[in-house]
Design an enzyme around this catalytic site. Structure first.
Site, PDB file in Angstrom:
ATOM      1  N   LEU A 112       0.888  -1.153   0.000  1.00  0.00           N
ATOM      2  CA  LEU A 112       0.000   0.000   0.000  1.00  0.00           C
ATOM      3  C   LEU A 112       0.923   1.198   0.000  1.00  0.00           C
ATOM      4  O   LEU A 112       1.815   1.297   0.856  1.00  0.00           O
ATOM      5  CB  LEU A 112      -0.896  -0.009   1.240  1.00  0.00           C
ATOM      6  CG  LEU A 112      -2.034   1.018   1.314  1.00  0.00           C
ATOM      7  CD1 LEU A 112      -2.993   0.849   0.136  1.00  0.00           C
ATOM      8  CD2 LEU A 112      -2.799   0.867   2.624  1.00  0.00           C
ATOM      9  N   ASP A 113       0.776   2.083  -0.988  1.00  0.00           N
ATOM     10  CA  ASP A 113       1.708   3.196  -1.154  1.00  0.00           C
ATOM     11  C   ASP A 113       2.014   3.905   0.164  1.00  0.00           C
ATOM     12  O   ASP A 113       1.152   4.021   1.040  1.00  0.00           O
ATOM     13  CB  ASP A 113       1.124   4.230  -2.125  1.00  0.00           C
ATOM     14  CG  ASP A 113       1.019   3.698  -3.536  1.00  0.00           C
ATOM     15  OD1 ASP A 113       1.692   2.698  -3.838  1.00  0.00           O
ATOM     16  OD2 ASP A 113       0.261   4.278  -4.328  1.00  0.00           O
ATOM     17  N   LYS A 114       3.229   4.398   0.278  1.00  0.00           N
ATOM     18  CA  LYS A 114       3.640   5.120   1.483  1.00  0.00           C
ATOM     19  C   LYS A 114       2.733   6.310   1.740  1.00  0.00           C
ATOM     20  O   LYS A 114       2.442   6.651   2.888  1.00  0.00           O
ATOM     21  CB  LYS A 114       5.090   5.581   1.339  1.00  0.00           C
ATOM     22  CG  LYS A 114       5.689   6.161   2.615  1.00  0.00           C
ATOM     23  CD  LYS A 114       7.190   6.395   2.467  1.00  0.00           C
ATOM     24  CE  LYS A 114       7.796   6.871   3.775  1.00  0.00           C
ATOM     25  NZ  LYS A 114       9.261   7.045   3.694  1.00  0.00           N
TER      26      LYS A 114
END
Length: 257
Positions: A112-114
């Site tokens: 999950l993207d930063k």
């Protein structure tokens, strides 16, 4: 009154073999029943049968390999905050494993993207990771996204039909407007920064992105930065979906859908 034999007390306390395998993270109870029928489970050197119970001290083998609750599958749901990286690499100071600080070794299922927040699953069981992430199984992941300008009908229809990014075209997906700036989207694939790239194609910029569901597991009211254990019922339903995903992918024609 005559005392009941100790064995009767043990029978009451024993765990059915299918539940034992499920508790150890080997498989669902239904799948365990199949393994029992196939003669792949042994208890104290004897082939298990339906209804066999496991007691403390028993030696249980699956495919001739000893299993125990020490090898119990761990499956956690976490509400990942923005700024945390979905990696187990200790070199990254913002890695999710150190942030979680779970007493046993676990690692994230997928990414999950930063810059995104929301539901991320973590486990110690590598066998379930590919089953969840395999794109050909068409497992759903749901997100709630806020963009920087009012959503248009053209934008919604374009997102649903498929968007050319990363030398491919995204799969058709469900997109529903929530309010003037927010929509929900259900994906069955996980391309790199997929939602952000899809929005950018239509001239929109993502302001916030939150994952709220992975298959049957929902974020619910879990607070940002906290986690919970996946329930037994959720695990059962998860295995059902994994099984259906395999059958669905086997019947899918090749090419984009």
């Amino acid at each position: 009154m005559k005392k009941k034999p100790v064995i009767e007390k043990d029978v009451q306390e024993g765990i059915r073999v299918n539940k034992y395998l499920s508790d150890c993270g080997i498989c669902s109870r239904r799948q365990a029943d199949r393994y029992v029928e196939e003669g792949r489970i042994q208890v104290n050197g004897q082939v298990a049968v339906m209804g066999t119970k496991i007691f403390e001290g028993d030696v249980v083998k699956f495919n001739n390999k000893v299993i125990s609750k020490e090898n119990e599958m761990i499956l956690l749901a976490m509400n990942k905050p923005r700024g945390i990286t979905c990696t187990a690499q200790k070199e990254d100071p913002d890695n999710i494993v150190d942030f979680l600080n779970y007493p046993k070794r676990v690692y994230p299922i997928g990414r999950l993207d930063k810059d995104s927040e929301g539901l991320i699953l973590l486990t110690n069981d590598g066998s379930i990771v590919n089953k969840i992430l395999k794109a050909s199984n068409f497992h759903e992941k749901e997100y709630v996204v806020t963009v920087n300008k009012p959503i248009t009908l053209q934008f919604l229809e374009g997102m649903r039909e498929g968007v050319p990014i990363l030398d491919t075209v995204t799969r058709r997906c469900e997109v529903t407007q929530v309010n003037k700036f927010t929509f929900s989207i259900i994906l069955t694939q996980g391309l790199n920064r997929q939602i952000r790239r899809m929005c950018e194609y239509f001239g929109f910029r993502v302001v916030t992105l939150q994952r709220v569901r992975v298959m049957n597991i929902k974020l619910g009211k879990l607070k940002v930065g906290t986690w919970r254990k996946i329930t037994e019922q959720e695990i059962k339903d998860l295995y059902e979906l994994i099984s259906k995903g395999k059958m669905k992918s086997a019947s899918k024609p090749k090419g984009r859908v």
